[in-house]
Design an enzyme around this catalytic site. Structure first.
Site, short mmCIF file in Angstrom:
data_model
loop_
_atom_site.label_atom_id
_atom_site.label_comp_id
_atom_site.label_asym_id
_atom_site.label_seq_id
_atom_site.Cartn_x
_atom_site.Cartn_y
_atom_site.Cartn_z
N THR A 79 0.81 -1.19 0.00
CA THR A 79 0.00 0.00 0.00
C THR A 79 0.86 1.27 0.00
O THR A 79 1.76 1.41 0.83
CB THR A 79 -0.96 0.02 1.21
OG1 THR A 79 -1.82 -1.09 1.13
CG2 THR A 79 -1.78 1.29 1.28
N ASN A 104 0.95 -9.64 10.95
CA ASN A 104 1.69 -8.39 10.78
C ASN A 104 0.87 -7.23 11.31
O ASN A 104 -0.36 -7.22 11.24
CB ASN A 104 2.08 -8.18 9.30
CG ASN A 104 1.06 -7.38 8.53
OD1 ASN A 104 1.03 -6.14 8.59
ND2 ASN A 104 0.16 -8.07 7.82
N PHE A 108 1.08 0.27 7.35
CA PHE A 108 1.35 1.05 6.12
C PHE A 108 2.71 1.76 6.16
O PHE A 108 2.83 2.94 5.80
CB PHE A 108 0.26 2.10 5.88
CG PHE A 108 -1.06 1.56 5.38
CD1 PHE A 108 -1.21 0.24 4.96
CD2 PHE A 108 -2.18 2.41 5.32
CE1 PHE A 108 -2.43 -0.23 4.51
CE2 PHE A 108 -3.40 1.94 4.85
CZ PHE A 108 -3.52 0.62 4.46
N SER A 167 -7.13 -2.65 5.79
CA SER A 167 -6.00 -3.01 6.65
C SER A 167 -6.44 -2.84 8.10
O SER A 167 -7.03 -1.82 8.47
CB SER A 167 -4.81 -2.08 6.39
OG SER A 167 -3.88 -2.24 7.45
N ASN A 169 -4.45 -2.38 10.53
CA ASN A 169 -3.38 -1.76 11.30
C ASN A 169 -3.34 -0.23 11.23
O ASN A 169 -2.41 0.38 11.71
CB ASN A 169 -2.03 -2.34 10.86
CG ASN A 169 -1.98 -3.84 11.07
OD1 ASN A 169 -2.35 -4.32 12.13
ND2 ASN A 169 -1.56 -4.58 10.05
N THR A 170 -4.35 0.36 10.59
CA THR A 170 -4.48 1.83 10.60
C THR A 170 -5.82 2.13 11.27
O THR A 170 -6.88 1.80 10.72
CB THR A 170 -4.46 2.39 9.16
OG1 THR A 170 -3.18 2.11 8.59
CG2 THR A 170 -4.70 3.89 9.14
N LYS A 209 -10.52 -3.58 -1.97
CA LYS A 209 -10.06 -4.73 -1.17
C LYS A 209 -10.73 -4.69 0.20
O LYS A 209 -10.64 -3.68 0.91
CB LYS A 209 -8.54 -4.68 -1.01
CG LYS A 209 -7.98 -5.88 -0.27
CD LYS A 209 -6.49 -5.99 -0.47
CE LYS A 209 -5.89 -7.15 0.29
NZ LYS A 209 -4.45 -7.22 0.09
N ASN A 238 -8.40 -9.15 2.77
CA ASN A 238 -7.22 -8.73 3.51
C ASN A 238 -7.00 -9.69 4.70
O ASN A 238 -7.69 -10.72 4.80
CB ASN A 238 -7.42 -7.29 3.99
CG ASN A 238 -6.11 -6.51 4.01
OD1 ASN A 238 -5.11 -7.02 4.51
ND2 ASN A 238 -6.12 -5.31 3.48
N GLY A 289 -4.46 -17.48 1.92
CA GLY A 289 -4.08 -18.86 2.19
C GLY A 289 -3.86 -19.73 0.96
O GLY A 289 -3.83 -20.96 1.07
C1 LIG Z 1 3.64 -8.79 5.92
C2 LIG Z 1 2.35 -8.45 5.21
C3 LIG Z 1 2.12 -7.14 4.80
C4 LIG Z 1 0.92 -6.83 4.14
N1 LIG Z 1 0.70 -5.54 3.72
C5 LIG Z 1 -0.41 -5.25 3.02
C6 LIG Z 1 -0.62 -3.95 2.50
O1 LIG Z 1 0.22 -3.05 2.63
N2 LIG Z 1 -1.78 -3.70 1.83
C7 LIG Z 1 -2.73 -4.67 1.62
O2 LIG Z 1 -3.75 -4.42 0.99
N3 LIG Z 1 -2.54 -5.93 2.08
C8 LIG Z 1 -1.40 -6.23 2.77
N4 LIG Z 1 -1.22 -7.50 3.22
C9 LIG Z 1 -2.30 -8.51 3.01
C10 LIG Z 1 -2.05 -9.37 1.79
O3 LIG Z 1 -2.01 -8.61 0.61
C11 LIG Z 1 -3.15 -10.45 1.66
O4 LIG Z 1 -4.39 -9.82 1.45
C12 LIG Z 1 -3.26 -11.33 2.90
O5 LIG Z 1 -1.98 -11.57 3.44
C13 LIG Z 1 -3.93 -12.68 2.60
O6 LIG Z 1 -3.23 -13.39 1.61
P1 LIG Z 1 -2.15 -14.55 1.95
O7 LIG Z 1 -2.78 -15.48 2.91
O8 LIG Z 1 -1.82 -15.16 0.63
O9 LIG Z 1 -0.97 -13.82 2.53
C14 LIG Z 1 -0.03 -7.84 3.89
C15 LIG Z 1 0.23 -9.16 4.28
C16 LIG Z 1 1.41 -9.46 4.94
C17 LIG Z 1 1.65 -10.90 5.34
#
Ligand SMILES: Cc1cc2nc3c(=O)[nH]c(=O)nc-3n(C[C@H](O)[C@H](O)[C@H](O)COP(=O)(O)O)c2cc1C
Length: 360
Positions: A79, A104, A108, A167, A169-170, A209, A238, A289
């Site tokens: 992001t 995590n 951002f 997200s 985390n914001t 998203k 997300n 996943g």
């Molecule tokens: C370390 C980390 C940082 C992430 N940062 C963002 C982000 O900045 N923006 C966002 O939309 N999703 C972020 N995500 C979420 C991923 O894009 C994804 O939606 C989520 O991890 C589920 O997919 P996965 O199980 O394949 O990881 C982050 C995920 C991880 C693990």
């Protein structure tokens, strides 16, 4: 093996090393098999295959030279927020290795719009679909205007945008998913996109998203608003703030967003619900996943017409991408599909089934 070596480091340091290496183009080109069953078009974007890299891996568009070699059909940077920001205090990424998951709470952290724009401008003629995930600064007095700022700045340099209102985390960001605020935000962005397209000649898709932690009412509202505003697609989903009871790793107590294998079922069920709510009229991107061909295939059968992953790459390494695509291709052959698009929303049934597809 590279992944085992990297996992000796603290997760954020390991990630930094990978991004730096990829920035130098240090990645082995993964077998460039061509899969005719997997070529796809997502909201007008032509993709060699439906599997993309999801946001968060390359927040500042620094790793594209290496990422382009891994076999992804498309790549999402960000992001990105208008101003640079450092994010939350470290440590803020935790591996839950036994669960094949990550928590995590980065918040951002990114180098800001100007830095991302400068990097992308240098690579604008390189091939491959690259999109930008955009968000709001933590201290923004007007979060909606932050999305407009990012859309304006990045418009010439990427092929699509993802509006990140999910997200965890914001603080307050997820409130933008509420019906009224979402409707206003999307209307503003769609109008601005129209202006930019008229002056630049190209209409670039806007995706939204969403979080996996929504109520049934929130989901119905989002589906309505997305259809009413003519959005180009939904990215589902997300990370979750929920903690499934079967997590075993000690880091499960950390706060933040959980990703990886434990969120697979939850986000796949959410795709199926949105496929039902939108009657298959809105492209859905399945993320959460995915770490095998079968898990990718399950998202497609639930209603996804494109896919993304992040956490799978951390545990499976770069060879995971061609492995997933090969396995997905085999799943389609086994079930008698000529092309993956025929399996979108087909539920548990194969191409040869006579009954109508199960959507939920
Ligand atoms: C370390 C980390 C940082 C992430 N940062 C963002 C982000 O900045 N923006 C966002 O939309 N999703 C972020 N995500 C979420 C991923 O894009 C994804 O939606 C989520 O991890 C589920 O997919 P996965 O199980 O394949 O990881 C982050 C995920 C991880 C693990």
């Amino acid at each position: 093996m590279l992944t085992t070596w990297l996992h000796r480091f603290d997760p954020e340091r390991a990630h930094g090393l990978v991004v730096r290496g990829m920035g130098l183009g240090l990645a082995l080109r993964q077998a460039g098999d061509h899969w005719p069953k997997l070529t796809s078009t997502l909201a007008g974007l032509k993709l060699p295959n439906p599997l993309g890299l999801s946001a968060g891996f390359d927040k500042n568009a620094e790793a594209l030279p290496g990422l382009r070699k891994l076999g992804f059909g498309w790549i999402e940077i960000g992001t990105v927020t208008p101003k640079p920001q450092t994010g939350n205090p470290k440590p803020r990424i935790f591996r839950l290795a036994q669960d094949r998951a990550i928590i995590n709470r980065l918040g951002f952290n990114n180098k800001g719009l100007e830095a991302a724009t400068r990097r992308l401008a240098r690579q604008v003629h390189q091939c491959g679909v690259v999109g930008a995930n955009i968000g709001a600064n933590r201290d923004s007095p007007d979060p909606a205007s932050d999305y407009v700022t990012c859309l304006n700045g990045l418009y010439p340099y990427v092929q699509y945008f993802t509006i990140n209102v999910s997200s965890p985390n914001t603080p307050g960001l997820r409130d933008l998913q509420g019906k009224e605020r979402l409707s206003r935000l999307l209307e503003t962005l769609m109008t601005r996109r129209g202006d930019l397209a008229r002056s630049g000649g190209e209409t670039k898709p806007l995706f939204l998203k969403i979080a996996p932690d929504l109520t049934a009412e929130d989901e119905a509202d989002i589906a309505d608003v997305a259809l009413a505003q003519g959005l180009d697609g939904l990215i589902i989903a997300n990370t979750t703030v929920d903690r499934p009871s079967d997590l075993v790793s000690s880091s499960k107590v950390e706060s933040g967003g959980l990703s990886g294998r434990p969120i697979f079922a939850r986000s796949t069920a959410q795709i199926a619900r949105f496929y039902g709510l939108t009657g298959g009229r809105l492209p859905l991107v399945g993320v959460g996943g995915i770490d095998s061909g079968e898990s990718a295939y399950a998202k497609i059968k639930a209603g996804a017409s494109a896919l993304q992953l992040y956490t799978g790459l951390v545990y499976g390494g770069p060879s995971l991408i061609p492995t997933i695509l090969n396995e997905l291709n085999s799943c389609l052959e086994r079930d008698g599909y000529q092309h993956f698009i025929e399996a979108v929303g087909a539920g548990e049934k194969g191409a040869n089934a006579t009954e109508s597809p199960e959507l939920t």
